[in-house]
Scaffold this active site. Structure first.
Site, PDB file in Angstrom:
ATOM      1  N   HIS A  64      81.999 -95.358 -62.504  1.00  0.00           N
ATOM      2  CA  HIS A  64      83.120 -95.904 -63.282  1.00  0.00           C
ATOM      3  C   HIS A  64      82.818 -95.734 -64.756  1.00  0.00           C
ATOM      4  O   HIS A  64      82.184 -96.594 -65.382  1.00  0.00           O
ATOM      5  CB  HIS A  64      83.330 -97.376 -62.904  1.00  0.00           C
ATOM      6  CG  HIS A  64      84.467 -98.039 -63.624  1.00  0.00           C
ATOM      7  ND1 HIS A  64      84.981 -99.259 -63.222  1.00  0.00           N
ATOM      8  CD2 HIS A  64      85.198 -97.686 -64.708  1.00  0.00           C
ATOM      9  CE1 HIS A  64      85.968 -99.610 -64.021  1.00  0.00           C
ATOM     10  NE2 HIS A  64      86.108 -98.678 -64.943  1.00  0.00           N
TER      11      HIS A  64
ATOM     12  N   HIS B 262      84.926 -93.829 -68.242  1.00  0.00           N
ATOM     13  CA  HIS B 262      86.030 -93.029 -68.763  1.00  0.00           C
ATOM     14  C   HIS B 262      85.427 -92.092 -69.794  1.00  0.00           C
ATOM     15  O   HIS B 262      84.873 -92.568 -70.791  1.00  0.00           O
ATOM     16  CB  HIS B 262      87.076 -93.936 -69.403  1.00  0.00           C
ATOM     17  CG  HIS B 262      87.600 -94.974 -68.448  1.00  0.00           C
ATOM     18  ND1 HIS B 262      88.789 -94.816 -67.777  1.00  0.00           N
ATOM     19  CD2 HIS B 262      87.076 -96.152 -68.037  1.00  0.00           C
ATOM     20  CE1 HIS B 262      88.988 -95.879 -66.993  1.00  0.00           C
ATOM     21  NE2 HIS B 262      87.960 -96.703 -67.135  1.00  0.00           N
TER      22      HIS B 262
ATOM     23  N   HIS C 167      91.726 -99.137 -60.620  1.00  0.00           N
ATOM     24  CA  HIS C 167      91.334-100.362 -61.322  1.00  0.00           C
ATOM     25  C   HIS C 167      92.187-101.497 -60.748  1.00  0.00           C
ATOM     26  O   HIS C 167      93.420-101.372 -60.677  1.00  0.00           O
ATOM     27  CB  HIS C 167      91.635-100.256 -62.816  1.00  0.00           C
ATOM     28  CG  HIS C 167      90.663 -99.416 -63.593  1.00  0.00           C
ATOM     29  ND1 HIS C 167      90.375 -98.124 -63.288  1.00  0.00           N
ATOM     30  CD2 HIS C 167      89.917 -99.719 -64.698  1.00  0.00           C
ATOM     31  CE1 HIS C 167      89.485 -97.652 -64.160  1.00  0.00           C
ATOM     32  NE2 HIS C 167      89.191 -98.598 -65.023  1.00  0.00           N
TER      33      HIS C 167
ATOM     34  N   GLU D 237      90.693-106.588 -62.774  1.00  0.00           N
ATOM     35  CA  GLU D 237      89.888-106.636 -64.013  1.00  0.00           C
ATOM     36  C   GLU D 237      90.373-107.856 -64.804  1.00  0.00           C
ATOM     37  O   GLU D 237      89.644-108.833 -64.955  1.00  0.00           O
ATOM     38  CB  GLU D 237      90.079-105.340 -64.821  1.00  0.00           C
ATOM     39  CG  GLU D 237      89.312-105.327 -66.145  1.00  0.00           C
ATOM     40  CD  GLU D 237      89.549-104.055 -66.993  1.00  0.00           C
ATOM     41  OE1 GLU D 237      90.486-103.298 -66.681  1.00  0.00           O
ATOM     42  OE2 GLU D 237      88.800-103.850 -67.967  1.00  0.00           O
TER      43      GLU D 237
ATOM     44  N   ASP E 148      81.772 -98.115 -67.929  1.00  0.00           N
ATOM     45  CA  ASP E 148      83.194 -98.153 -68.284  1.00  0.00           C
ATOM     46  C   ASP E 148      83.506 -97.284 -69.512  1.00  0.00           C
ATOM     47  O   ASP E 148      83.936 -96.144 -69.363  1.00  0.00           O
ATOM     48  CB  ASP E 148      83.662 -99.602 -68.477  1.00  0.00           C
ATOM     49  CG  ASP E 148      85.156 -99.792 -68.216  1.00  0.00           C
ATOM     50  OD1 ASP E 148      85.825 -98.829 -67.809  1.00  0.00           O
ATOM     51  OD2 ASP E 148      85.657-100.919 -68.422  1.00  0.00           O
ATOM     52  N   ASP E 149      83.317 -97.816 -70.709  1.00  0.00           N
ATOM     53  CA  ASP E 149      83.557 -97.077 -71.959  1.00  0.00           C
ATOM     54  C   ASP E 149      82.354 -97.329 -72.869  1.00  0.00           C
ATOM     55  O   ASP E 149      82.433 -98.128 -73.815  1.00  0.00           O
ATOM     56  CB  ASP E 149      84.848 -97.589 -72.625  1.00  0.00           C
ATOM     57  CG  ASP E 149      86.057 -97.383 -71.724  1.00  0.00           C
ATOM     58  OD1 ASP E 149      86.562 -96.253 -71.659  1.00  0.00           O
ATOM     59  OD2 ASP E 149      86.471 -98.353 -71.056  1.00  0.00           O
TER      60      ASP E 149
HETATM   61  N1  ADE Z   1      90.821 -97.159 -69.629  1.00  0.00           N
HETATM   62  C1  ADE Z   1      89.630 -97.075 -70.233  1.00  0.00           C
HETATM   63  N2  ADE Z   1      88.909 -98.176 -69.986  1.00  0.00           N
HETATM   64  C2  ADE Z   1      89.655 -98.981 -69.195  1.00  0.00           C
HETATM   65  C3  ADE Z   1      89.481-100.256 -68.599  1.00  0.00           C
HETATM   66  N3  ADE Z   1      88.351-100.969 -68.763  1.00  0.00           N
HETATM   67  N4  ADE Z   1      90.469-100.766 -67.862  1.00  0.00           N
HETATM   68  C4  ADE Z   1      91.601-100.079 -67.713  1.00  0.00           C
HETATM   69  N5  ADE Z   1      91.816 -98.878 -68.236  1.00  0.00           N
HETATM   70  C5  ADE Z   1      90.855 -98.330 -68.984  1.00  0.00           C
HETATM   71 ZN    ZN Z   2      87.595 -98.619 -66.406  1.00  0.00          ZN
END
Ligand code: ADE
Ligand code: ZN
Length: 349
Positions: free
Chosen positions: A24, A26, A204, A207, A285-286
Site C-alpha cells: 500500500h 501511492h 481503500h 480509513e 501510504d504516501d
Molecule cells: N491517495 C493517496 N493517499 C491516499 C489515502 N491515504 N487515502 C485515500 N486516497 C489516497
Molecule cells: Zn492509500
C-alpha cells in the site's frame, strides 16, 4: 514456521533487516519536495511554495482531504514518461534500502489525464522502472491502478477502457481518494468489469469512513484486500469475518496519525487487530508526506505499541502471502524471511 522469540533489544534491528513486501503505497506520494522542485524546474511548472522548506512545512494535515489537496498540487510537476520512470526508480531504491523485496505500487492515471498527460505515458514510465527492478535493485515490483472515487463511475469506466491496451503492465485495480460520501458500491459495475478482465482487486475502505464501507468493498466490489480497514475495529461481526476469511488489511500507521484517524501512534489499534487474528500488514501510504518510509512505520509502531518479534514475523509473512506474486516467488521470499529469523535466533542464544 513459528520462530522463537527474539530479545526486545534486537527488535529494532530485526524489523529493519527483515525482508518484507510493501502493498500500500501511492507512487505519487513518494515524490519528495526536492524531486518536486527539480521536476518543476525541468518542466517549467510554477509552484505555489517558494522553497523546498516552505513546501515541507505545509505538510500538516487535518484530515484526508487536506492532504489530498497538497498531494494533487505535487502531481502537477509530472509531465513525461521519464518523470514517471525517475519517480518510481527513486522510490524503489529507497524501499530496497528498507529491505522491501517486493512492492505493489498504486498510481492514479485520472490525476494525470486531467493535467493533459496520457495514461500511456504514466504506465510506460512506471512499468519500465518495475521491469528493471530485479536487475537494478534486487527486488520485484508491480502496478495497481486506482480509480479516484470522488469522480463518477462513468469516468472510472473510461479510465479502464483507456488502459486496456496496456493491460499486461497492470496487476490490479484499486480505489482511492476522498472516501466519505463515496462508498464502494458506487463502483460495483466497473469493478465487476475489471474482475471479468482478470485484474486482482483491492480498495481503500474504513480509513475515515465507517465499517459499512468495508462490508461493501467485500460484498459489492469483491476485493481481495482492504487498504487501511482500521475502522473494522468498531464492528465485531466484521472483525470475525475478516479473520475467518483471511482478508488482508494494508495498514499505514504513520499516515493514520498524520491524517488524524488516531490521535497518536500509542492509540493505534494495529496490535489489538493482530492479536484478534486479523491478517494485517504495515505500509507507508504516501511516505514523502507522512514522515517515513516502511521501516520508519515499523520501528515507530513497534516502539509505541510494544509489539514483539512474533508480531514482526506475522506482519512480514502476511505481506508476502497476501501479495499478488506468483507462488514460486512468494516461497523464495518467505524462505529469506525464515532465514533472517534463524540468524537472529542464533545471535540471541
Ligand atoms: N491517495 C493517496 N493517499 C491516499 C489515502 N491515504 N487515502 C485515500 N486516497 C489516497
Ligand atoms: Zn492509500
Amino acid at each position: 514456521m513459528h520462530p522463537p522469540p527474539i530479545p526486545a533489544a534486537l527488535l529494532p534491528e530485526l524489523v529493519r533487516a527483515m525482508p518484507k513486501a510493501e502493498l500500500h503505497m501511492h507512487i505519487e506520494g513518494s515524490l519528495e519536495p526536492e524531486l518536486i522542485f527539480d521536476l518543476a524546474q525541468r518542466n517549467g511548472v510554477a509552484l505555489s511554495y517558494p522553497t523546498v522548506e516552505a513546501l515541507r512545512r505545509a505538510y500538516v494535515f487535518d484530515d484526508l482531504q487536506s492532504f489530498l489537496d497538497i498531494y494533487h498540487e505535487g502531481t502537477r510537476v509530472l509531465k513525461t514518461e521519464q518523470d514517471f520512470y525517475e519517480m518510481a526508480c527513486a522510490y524503489l531504491a529507497r524501499a530496497r534500502a528498507d529491505n522491501v523485496l517486493h512492492a505493489e505500487l498504486f498510481f492514479d492515471t485520472q490525476t494525470h489525464t486531467v493535467h493533459g498527460q496520457s495514461a500511456q505515458i504514466v504506465i510506460n514510465g512506471l512499468h519500465r522502472a518495475c521491469e528493471e527492478a530485479p536487475q537494478r535493485f534486487g527486488m520485484t515490483a508491480s502496478l495497481i491502478l486506482c480509480f479516484l472515487r470522488n469522480l463518477s463511475e462513468e469516468a472510472a469506466f473510461e479510465c479502464l477502457e483507456e488502459v486496456l491496451p496496456l493491460r499486461d503492465k497492470i496487476v490490479g485495480i484499486g480505489l482511492a481518494s476522498s472516501e466519505v460520501g463515496n462508498p464502494p458500491e458506487k463502483f460495483a459495475k466497473v469493478f465487476a468489469r475489471a474482475r471479468s478482465l482478470g485484474f486482482r482487486l483491492v480498495a481503500h475502505a474504513g480509513e475515515e469512513a465507517p465499517a459499512s464501507y468495508i462490508w461493501s468493498a467485500l460484498d459489492a466490489l469483491r476485493v481481495e484486500r482492504i487498504d487501511h480497514g482500521v475502522q473494522a475495529f468498531q464492528d465485531g461481526a466484521l472483525m470475525q469475518r475478516l479473520a475467518r476469511e483471511r482478508i488482508a488489511l494494508t495498514v499505514c500507521p504513520l499516515s493514520n496519525v498524520k491524517l488524524r484517524v488516531f490521535p497518536a501512534l500509542e492509540q493505534h489499534n494495529l496490535g489489538a487487530m493482530l492479536d484478534a487474528g486479523i491478517v494485517a500488514t504495515i505500509n507507508s501510504d504516501d511516505p514523502a508526506y507522512f514522515g517515513g518510509y516502511i521501516n520508519e512505520n515499523f520501528t515507530q509502531t513497534f516502539a509505541a505499541l510494544g509489539l514483539h518479534s512474533g508480531h514482526a514475523y506475522q506482519l512480514a509473512r502476511n505481506s508476502f502471502e497476501h501479495s499478488f506474486l506468483e507462488p514460486g516467488v512468494k516461497r523464495q521470499y518467505l524462505e529469506r524471511l525464515d532465514a533472517l529469523f534463524d540468524e537472529f535466533s542464533q545471535r540471541a542464544v
